[in-house]
Design a protein around this motif. Sequence first.
Motif, PDB file in Angstrom:
ATOM      1  N   HIS A  47       0.871  -1.187   0.000  1.00  0.00           N
ATOM      2  CA  HIS A  47       0.000   0.000   0.000  1.00  0.00           C
ATOM      3  C   HIS A  47       0.901   1.229   0.000  1.00  0.00           C
ATOM      4  O   HIS A  47       1.690   1.430   0.926  1.00  0.00           O
ATOM      5  CB  HIS A  47      -0.891  -0.046   1.246  1.00  0.00           C
ATOM      6  CG  HIS A  47      -1.622   1.224   1.520  1.00  0.00           C
ATOM      7  ND1 HIS A  47      -2.837   1.519   0.955  1.00  0.00           N
ATOM      8  CD2 HIS A  47      -1.312   2.294   2.301  1.00  0.00           C
ATOM      9  CE1 HIS A  47      -3.250   2.703   1.381  1.00  0.00           C
ATOM     10  NE2 HIS A  47      -2.341   3.199   2.200  1.00  0.00           N
ATOM     11  N   HIS A  49       2.051   5.382  -0.516  1.00  0.00           N
ATOM     12  CA  HIS A  49       1.903   6.834  -0.553  1.00  0.00           C
ATOM     13  C   HIS A  49       3.169   7.388  -1.178  1.00  0.00           C
ATOM     14  O   HIS A  49       4.239   6.794  -1.023  1.00  0.00           O
ATOM     15  CB  HIS A  49       1.797   7.411   0.861  1.00  0.00           C
ATOM     16  CG  HIS A  49       0.531   7.073   1.574  1.00  0.00           C
ATOM     17  ND1 HIS A  49      -0.378   8.019   1.964  1.00  0.00           N
ATOM     18  CD2 HIS A  49       0.029   5.882   1.977  1.00  0.00           C
ATOM     19  CE1 HIS A  49      -1.390   7.433   2.576  1.00  0.00           C
ATOM     20  NE2 HIS A  49      -1.174   6.130   2.607  1.00  0.00           N
ATOM     21  N   THR A  83      -2.804   4.914  -2.540  1.00  0.00           N
ATOM     22  CA  THR A  83      -3.764   5.643  -1.721  1.00  0.00           C
ATOM     23  C   THR A  83      -4.551   6.636  -2.565  1.00  0.00           C
ATOM     24  O   THR A  83      -4.031   7.167  -3.544  1.00  0.00           O
ATOM     25  CB  THR A  83      -3.032   6.406  -0.598  1.00  0.00           C
ATOM     26  OG1 THR A  83      -3.988   7.088   0.202  1.00  0.00           O
ATOM     27  CG2 THR A  83      -2.048   7.428  -1.157  1.00  0.00           C
ATOM     28  N   ARG A 228      -2.627  -5.751   7.961  1.00  0.00           N
ATOM     29  CA  ARG A 228      -1.668  -4.808   7.400  1.00  0.00           C
ATOM     30  C   ARG A 228      -0.690  -4.396   8.487  1.00  0.00           C
ATOM     31  O   ARG A 228      -1.107  -4.119   9.614  1.00  0.00           O
ATOM     32  CB  ARG A 228      -2.378  -3.565   6.860  1.00  0.00           C
ATOM     33  CG  ARG A 228      -1.410  -2.595   6.182  1.00  0.00           C
ATOM     34  CD  ARG A 228      -2.140  -1.456   5.526  1.00  0.00           C
ATOM     35  NE  ARG A 228      -2.098  -0.247   6.324  1.00  0.00           N
ATOM     36  CZ  ARG A 228      -2.657   0.903   5.960  1.00  0.00           C
ATOM     37  NH1 ARG A 228      -3.313   0.985   4.816  1.00  0.00           N
ATOM     38  NH2 ARG A 228      -2.573   1.961   6.736  1.00  0.00           N
ATOM     39  N   GLU A 232       3.656   2.973   7.959  1.00  0.00           N
ATOM     40  CA  GLU A 232       2.530   3.908   7.888  1.00  0.00           C
ATOM     41  C   GLU A 232       1.752   3.920   9.201  1.00  0.00           C
ATOM     42  O   GLU A 232       1.275   4.956   9.639  1.00  0.00           O
ATOM     43  CB  GLU A 232       1.595   3.535   6.735  1.00  0.00           C
ATOM     44  CG  GLU A 232       0.315   4.379   6.731  1.00  0.00           C
ATOM     45  CD  GLU A 232      -0.464   4.340   5.437  1.00  0.00           C
ATOM     46  OE1 GLU A 232       0.031   3.777   4.443  1.00  0.00           O
ATOM     47  OE2 GLU A 232      -1.576   4.870   5.419  1.00  0.00           O
TER      48      GLU A 232
HETATM   49 ZN    ZN Z   1      -2.448   4.804   3.503  1.00  0.00          ZN
END
Ligand code: ZN
Length: 280
Positions: A47, A49, A83, A228, A232
């Motif tokens: 995931h 960013h 994201t 997850r 982050e």
């Molecule tokens: Zn995120």
Amino acid sequence: MSRKVIITVAPTGSIPTRKDTPYLPIRTEEVAQETRRAYEAGAAVVHLHARNPDTGGPSSDIEVFRDYLAAIRSCCPIITQITTGGGATTLGLSPEERLKPVEELRPDSASLNAGSMNFGRKLFSNTPDIMEAFTRRMKELKVMPEFEVYDLSMIQNVDYWIRRTGILAPPYQFSCVMGVMGGIPPTFKNLLAMKESLSTGDSWQAIGIGRHQIPMVTMGVLLGGNVRVGFEDNVYLEKGVLAKSNAELVEKMGRIIRELGFEVATVEDAREIIPLLNRT
Ligand code: ZN
């Protein structure tokens, strides 16, 4: 055969800084290396960013996302998710700007935040109009939305604005985010309530913020969910000890999953467990 649990790694997010941990990956090669190590440790999904390579701060630059994806795809076959919310509160992005990297780069999946909230001190705006527009566009692009739900009300939002209207056929993929200030508090009772509010057939993962990461995601495993981990959400391997890489958190989670009698899902397993990923 025991159930296979998908581990997603979220290596940077938009909030942690090098002051929080010197091990935070920022530049393309760092993010790609971290992702490859996490993949080798058992992560099936990343995931992402974007970060500004010079300042290290959050970025909305499509070229950064493009570089990350190219570098990751050249070193491992991990499933990619980007994201559509990160930076919304810090960079003041419009909904169109938030969706643009998904439009241009078509990852396997993208996060879709399922309601407005106070995210810390900032307003995180995800009105029904935004949710519907993002869902319609992701469906057209064949990018799987992952509905990020920060409270019980957001599960109801998905049921009311998406499921009931038929914009996207179920089953859906959810992230139950436990412990963002402004969202549902990270307790076992609350995670159970979140899980029980999901519809049969949907798949989900648990996310826990800070020191709640490992307890929340471990309970997620026991309740039939996926997990997850990553910087982050949490930068500590254990109390007072920084994780030296995201892979250390993935390894730890893999050990817990196996100790509990489950297996860690490979990329191929994950594509079977979440059939919506295969619509491309
Ligand atoms: Zn995120």
